[in-house]
Design a protein around this motif. Structure first.
Motif, PDB file in Angstrom:
ATOM      1  N   THR A   8       0.859  -1.169   0.000  1.00 18.98           N
ATOM      2  CA  THR A   8       0.000   0.000   0.000  1.00 18.98           C
ATOM      3  C   THR A   8       0.900   1.224   0.000  1.00 18.98           C
ATOM      4  OG1 THR A   8      -1.732  -1.153   1.231  1.00 18.98           O
ATOM      5  CG2 THR A   8      -1.789   1.240   1.267  1.00 18.98           C
ATOM      6  N   TYR A   9       0.822   2.026  -1.030  1.00 23.64           N
ATOM      7  CA  TYR A   9       1.694   3.184  -1.164  1.00 23.64           C
ATOM      8  C   TYR A   9       1.075   4.395  -0.486  1.00 23.64           C
ATOM      9  CZ  TYR A   9       4.257   0.449  -4.575  1.00 23.64           C
ATOM     10  OH  TYR A   9       4.997  -0.530  -5.177  1.00 23.64           O
ATOM     11  N   ARG A  10       1.918   5.202   0.141  1.00 22.98           N
ATOM     12  CA  ARG A  10       1.482   6.472   0.708  1.00 22.98           C
ATOM     13  C   ARG A  10       1.975   7.574  -0.214  1.00 22.98           C
ATOM     14  NH1 ARG A  10       2.873  10.890   3.602  1.00 22.98           N
ATOM     15  NH2 ARG A  10       1.376  11.609   5.185  1.00 22.98           N
ATOM     16  N   SER A  11       1.051   8.332  -0.757  1.00 25.44           N
ATOM     17  CA  SER A  11       1.416   9.350  -1.726  1.00 25.44           C
ATOM     18  C   SER A  11       2.180  10.498  -1.076  1.00 25.44           C
ATOM     19  CB  SER A  11       0.169   9.906  -2.401  1.00 25.44           C
ATOM     20  OG  SER A  11       0.489  11.019  -3.208  1.00 25.44           O
ATOM     21  N   PRO A  12       3.216  11.011  -1.733  1.00 30.49           N
ATOM     22  CA  PRO A  12       3.900  12.198  -1.210  1.00 30.49           C
ATOM     23  C   PRO A  12       3.019  13.437  -1.220  1.00 30.49           C
ATOM     24  CG  PRO A  12       4.677  11.661  -3.421  1.00 30.49           C
ATOM     25  CD  PRO A  12       3.838  10.508  -2.965  1.00 30.49           C
ATOM     26  N   LEU A  13       1.933  13.416  -1.985  1.00 31.46           N
ATOM     27  CA  LEU A  13       1.037  14.568  -2.017  1.00 31.46           C
ATOM     28  C   LEU A  13       0.218  14.686  -0.734  1.00 31.46           C
ATOM     29  CD1 LEU A  13      -0.176  14.458  -5.729  1.00 31.46           C
ATOM     30  CD2 LEU A  13       1.723  15.724  -4.728  1.00 31.46           C
ATOM     31  N   LEU A  14       0.256  13.671   0.114  1.00 32.55           N
ATOM     32  CA  LEU A  14      -0.369  13.772   1.427  1.00 32.55           C
ATOM     33  C   LEU A  14       0.386  14.738   2.337  1.00 32.55           C
ATOM     34  CD1 LEU A  14      -1.422  10.083   2.201  1.00 32.55           C
ATOM     35  CD2 LEU A  14      -2.937  12.058   1.963  1.00 32.55           C
ATOM     36  N   ASP A  15       1.598  15.113   1.938  1.00 38.18           N
ATOM     37  CA  ASP A  15       2.371  16.067   2.726  1.00 38.18           C
ATOM     38  C   ASP A  15       2.047  17.512   2.382  1.00 38.18           C
ATOM     39  OD1 ASP A  15       3.695  13.964   4.009  1.00 38.18           O
ATOM     40  OD2 ASP A  15       5.228  13.846   2.434  1.00 38.18           O
ATOM     41  N   LEU A  16       1.162  17.724   1.386  1.00 39.66           N
ATOM     42  CA  LEU A  16       0.769  19.083   1.030  1.00 39.66           C
ATOM     43  C   LEU A  16      -0.132  19.680   2.108  1.00 39.66           C
ATOM     44  CD1 LEU A  16      -0.002  18.648  -2.782  1.00 39.66           C
ATOM     45  CD2 LEU A  16       2.033  19.679  -1.740  1.00 39.66           C
ATOM     46  N   PRO A  17      -0.135  20.992   2.261  1.00 36.62           N
ATOM     47  CA  PRO A  17      -0.976  21.632   3.282  1.00 36.62           C
ATOM     48  C   PRO A  17      -2.453  21.285   3.105  1.00 36.62           C
ATOM     49  CG  PRO A  17       0.603  23.202   2.382  1.00 36.62           C
ATOM     50  CD  PRO A  17       0.699  21.970   1.528  1.00 36.62           C
ATOM     51  N   GLY A  18      -3.111  20.956   4.212  1.00 31.73           N
ATOM     52  CA  GLY A  18      -4.540  20.682   4.213  1.00 31.73           C
ATOM     53  C   GLY A  18      -4.936  19.279   3.810  1.00 31.73           C
ATOM     54  N   SER A  53      -2.902   7.638  -7.217  1.00 37.53           N
ATOM     55  CA  SER A  53      -1.706   6.793  -7.264  1.00 37.53           C
ATOM     56  C   SER A  53      -1.845   5.512  -6.465  1.00 37.53           C
ATOM     57  CB  SER A  53      -0.492   7.584  -6.779  1.00 37.53           C
ATOM     58  OG  SER A  53      -0.662   8.024  -5.432  1.00 37.53           O
ATOM     59  N   HIS A  54      -2.979   5.336  -5.776  1.00 35.93           N
ATOM     60  CA  HIS A  54      -3.226   4.062  -5.094  1.00 35.93           C
ATOM     61  C   HIS A  54      -3.793   3.010  -6.042  1.00 35.93           C
ATOM     62  CE1 HIS A  54      -6.991   6.075  -5.318  1.00 35.93           C
ATOM     63  NE2 HIS A  54      -7.642   5.359  -4.426  1.00 35.93           N
ATOM     64  N   ARG A  55      -4.175   3.404  -7.255  1.00 37.91           N
ATOM     65  CA  ARG A  55      -4.639   2.424  -8.232  1.00 37.91           C
ATOM     66  C   ARG A  55      -3.483   1.531  -8.670  1.00 37.91           C
ATOM     67  NH1 ARG A  55      -9.521   2.900 -10.667  1.00 37.91           N
ATOM     68  NH2 ARG A  55      -8.797   2.030 -12.648  1.00 37.91           N
ATOM     69  N   ASP A  56      -3.778   0.277  -8.946  1.00 41.52           N
ATOM     70  CA  ASP A  56      -2.758  -0.667  -9.392  1.00 41.52           C
ATOM     71  C   ASP A  56      -2.518  -0.522 -10.889  1.00 41.52           C
ATOM     72  OD1 ASP A  56      -2.221  -1.736  -6.925  1.00 41.52           O
ATOM     73  OD2 ASP A  56      -3.602  -3.424  -7.140  1.00 41.52           O
ATOM     74  N   LEU A 139       3.262  -6.418 -13.037  1.00 38.81           N
ATOM     75  CA  LEU A 139       2.600  -5.564 -12.061  1.00 38.81           C
ATOM     76  C   LEU A 139       3.543  -4.411 -11.755  1.00 38.81           C
ATOM     77  CD1 LEU A 139       0.100  -5.233 -10.276  1.00 38.81           C
ATOM     78  CD2 LEU A 139       1.251  -6.602  -8.535  1.00 38.81           C
ATOM     79  N   ALA A 140       3.156  -3.204 -12.139  1.00 42.66           N
ATOM     80  CA  ALA A 140       4.088  -2.069 -12.162  1.00 42.66           C
ATOM     81  C   ALA A 140       3.639  -0.909 -11.286  1.00 42.66           C
ATOM     82  CB  ALA A 140       4.258  -1.586 -13.603  1.00 42.66           C
ATOM     83  N   THR A 141       2.872  -1.181 -10.238  1.00 39.64           N
ATOM     84  CA  THR A 141       2.402  -0.115  -9.356  1.00 39.64           C
ATOM     85  C   THR A 141       3.562   0.609  -8.689  1.00 39.64           C
ATOM     86  OG1 THR A 141       0.488  -1.537  -8.926  1.00 39.64           O
ATOM     87  CG2 THR A 141       0.732   0.406  -7.541  1.00 39.64           C
TER      88      THR A 141
END
Length: 327
Positions: A8-18, A53-56, A139-141
């Motif tokens: 399960t990947y954690r997107s770096p965009l979760l670090d954006l404000p809000g 980006s959580h899509r496979d 599988l290239a996620t």
């Protein structure tokens, strides 16, 4: 099949404000960035993108890839031009939806993406059907990431470029914005709006040039040859009367809650269907996609998790074709 683990990947965009992370199947990406309705409007206007980006992601290479996909799926891959987005379903022998994916071919590789957590199963199925064909499924996620664009379109980029996506694609919007626009367009999400009995005709996934079906729903080409489950699709298309039909529900806006996923749809105290996805749309208010029995009158007000709901027909109960000529 070339295989890699699918964490399960954690997107770096979760670090954006809000940024507020989604839950359930949409964990790992942002549900919203603190401006829910403005994000929907920006996405509609082509000024924003959605981190999906959580899509496979799968890549399919080899000289036989398009003819091979043509034989296995509901889509006409034999006529697919490079750069043309497409979507396809894999059906059971009884015509029930087992897998669904979107993708595009660049002339050498078909890059497909599917629901989070479904990539490994899809890759395993495809690999089991290779036989002597010149194809390779990977599988290239871990190396590719999916973005959602205006008009419910997709882009696949290198995962290494995900953090800099705002520089190219504009303001980030959350999955709540994407889901609201998707539901309003009547586009089902496999696994949320479908169950183990779902057939394409119940959702209007089939494409017939004469009907003008929206290209967002063109997953089943009716003028192609044999594929598993075709008999069911063709019979219901020709004779009509699918057992169930998808509807867009306009929920009573005075209710404080949205119905839960899988909640019963009731008419006069009887269960007549189930709810899939729900959202609050910036113009339509609270909405949901549901599947109800074919013989439920379209004009009837239904009850969903205690919330009254008016129906908007997406599929004609008599002939099984999508009734919206365009979105």
């Amino acid at each position: 099949m070339s295989d890699v683990d699918a964490p399960t990947y954690r997107s770096p965009l979760l670090d954006l404000p809000g940024a507020v992370e989604g839950d359930g199947v949409d964990r790992g990406v942002a549900a919203h960035y603190g401006a829910i309705s403005p994000e929907q409007r920006a996405l509609e206007a082509g000024q924003a993108f959605v981190d999906l980006s959580h899509r496979d992601v799968l890549t399919i290479t080899g000289a036989d890839r398009l003819g091979w996909l043509h034989s296995l799926t509901t889509q006409a891959f034999d006529r697919l031009s490079p750069g043309t987005p497409t979507q396809a379903l894999v059906l059971s022998p009884q015509g029930r939806v087992e897998h669904a994916f979107h993708g595009v071919d660049d002339g050498e590789t078909f890059v497909a993406h599917t629901e989070p957590g479904r990539g490994a199963a899809l890759a395993a199925y495809l690999d089991s059907m290779r036989f002597m064909m010149r194809v390779d499924v990977t599988l290239a996620t871990g190396t590719h990431a999916v973005l959602g664009l205006s008009g419910l379109r997709y882009a696949v980029i290198p995962r290494a470029e995900l953090a800099s996506a705002p520089d190219t694609y504009g303001t980030p919007a959350g999955t709540w914005a994407w889901e609201a626009l998707r539901i309003a367009a009547g586009v089902p999400r496999p696994g949320l709006d479908t169950d183990d009995k779902s057939i394409p005709n119940e959702y209007g996934w089939q494409y017939d040039a004469a009907t003008g079906t929206s290209d967002l729903m063109q997953a089943v080409h009716l003028d192609k040859g044999c594929y598993r489950g075709q008999e069911t699709v063709a019979r219901i298309h020709n004779l009509g009367r699918p057992p169930r039909r998808a509807v867009l529900l306009h929920l009573d806006g005075s209710a404080e809650h949205l119905p839960s996923h899988g909640a019963e749809v009731q008419l006069d105290g009887r269960r007549v269907g189930f709810v899939g996805s729900t959202a609050r749309h910036h113009e339509l208010g609270p909405i949901a996609l549901a599947v109800v029995k074919r013989n439920v009158p379209v004009e009837e007000t239904l009850l969903v998790d205690g919330v009254p709901a008016a129906q908007e027909a997406l599929v004609d109960p008599e002939i099984g074709l999508h009734v919206r000529p365009a979105l």
